[in-house]
Enzyme design. Structure first.
Site, PDB file in Angstrom:
ATOM      1  CE  LYS A  52      -3.954  -2.461   1.866  1.00 30.67           C
ATOM      2  NZ  LYS A  52      -4.613  -2.698   3.031  1.00 30.67           N
ATOM      3  CD  GLN A  96      -3.813  -4.363   6.162  1.00 34.43           C
ATOM      4  OE1 GLN A  96      -3.640  -3.786   5.383  1.00 34.43           O
ATOM      5  NE2 GLN A  96      -4.331  -5.451   5.645  1.00 34.43           N
ATOM      6  CG  ASP A 119     -10.122  -0.356   4.217  1.00 37.21           C
ATOM      7  OD1 ASP A 119      -9.884  -0.637   2.937  1.00 37.21           O
ATOM      8  OD2 ASP A 119      -9.501  -0.633   5.092  1.00 37.21           O
TER       9      ASP A 119
END
Ligand code: NAP
Length: 286
Positions: A52, A96, A119
């Site tokens: 990422k 995460q 997200d």
């Protein structure tokens, strides 16, 4: 033989557009930015997070990393998120997953400010998918829609069958397909006679997490087959949920694993981060 959907090529094209968008925002304001939180030392998570950051750097997005030890208390994690929520230098916040078992994942998701939730897991953002009035889409389903768009595979009027009902793939994928006027069925372990359902699909999407669970007898001749699964075999190779060798000859289009849906997921995260930055630049109210 089918058209093999090249997720790497589509991803590269989309990233080029994102790079231009990010540069335009940086010229007017500052570079879009993403804060990534990782708790513990799960090796798979470490790889995802590294990728990422690398992708951010390639697209002109500033990324910050917050590494917390595996025994971090819920309160500490929430207080970091609260700080980032009001940090004017941060457009997107990503924690995460999965988190260590003692942490409450949903509470962490709920704590992220919806306009920084790149997200798109916060209930406000998932709810907005239902109404069709959204700022961000969850990355994997958004990546699948982008693949279909770029290959000019229409969704309207099609029968879409999704295997898997997770909050991050199956359910949002169903909503996006409904919004695109498909006729949608979502299957799970309790679905009776799964092959008879999947054989109705014009577009079959497998998000299961079991190698080879989609066999040739489950696929209609000419169907579009999208394989979301990422499974590691005992010999270390990666494979999807679809028995690719047997299914590909029946499909009109198919995504390989690796190189299909996977590359699109991070790309859509970058897209969401740039969208968040554009919104913050416009509002000027961080
Ligand atoms: P998940 O939460 O692991 O859930 C799996 C779903 O599959 C559940 O709904 C389960 O049914 C269903 N299922 C399992 N076995 C089945 C069977 N034999 N027949 C029918 N349904 C079955 O799902 P996920 O998080 O969406 O992950 C799915 C896969 O996608 C994993 O391999 C994951 O690594 C991969 N993934 C890839 C990406 C990417 O970027 N490429 C992103 C996200 C996930 P029940 O509800 O009845 O338990």
């Amino acid at each position: 033989m089918p058209v093999i959907i090249d997720g790497r090529a589509v991803s590269a094209a989309v990233r080029n557009e994102i790079k231009q968008d990010a540069a335009e925002i940086a010229a007017k304001w500052r570079a879009p930015s993403l804060a990534v939180i990782i708790v513990g030392e799960d090796p798979a998570s470490q790889v995802y997070v590294r990728n990422k950051h690398k992708a951010c750097a390639e697209c002109g997005i500033t990324s910050f990393q917050y590494e917390l030890p595996a025994d971090t208390a819920q309160k500490e994690l929430l207080s970091l998120i609260a700080k980032l929520n009001y940090d004017p230098d941060v457009d997107g916040i990503l924690c995460q997953l999965p988190l260590p078992a003692h942490l409450d994942e949903q509470a962490v998701i709920d704590a992220i400010r919806p306009d920084k939730d790149v997200d798109a897991f916060h209930p406000e953002n998932t709810g907005r998918i239902m109404t069709g009035d959204y700022a961000f889409l969850p990355c994997t389903p958004a990546g699948i829609m982008e693949l279909l768009r770029r290959y000019e595979i229409g969704v309207e009027g099609k029968r879409v069958v999704i295997i898997g009902r997770s909050n991050i793939v199956g359910k949002p994928m169903a909503l996006l397909s409904i919004n695109a006027r498909a006729t949608v069925t979502v299957c799970n372990k309790a679905t009776p006679d799964l092959p008879s359902v999947t054989r109705q699909a014009d577009i079959l999407i497998a998000a299961v997490g079991k190698p080879g669970v989609v066999t040739a007898d489950m696929v209609r001749e000419g169907a579009v087959v999208i394989d979301v699964g990422v499974n590691r075999l005992p010999d270390g190779t990666l494979c999807g949920d679809v028995d690719y060798a047997a299914v590909a000859p029946k499909a009109s289009y198919i995504t390989p694993v690796p190189g299909g849906v996977g590359p699109m997921t991070i790309t859509m995260l970058l897209k969401n981060t740039v969208a968040a930055a554009r919104n913050h630049m416009k509002k000027g109210d961080l």
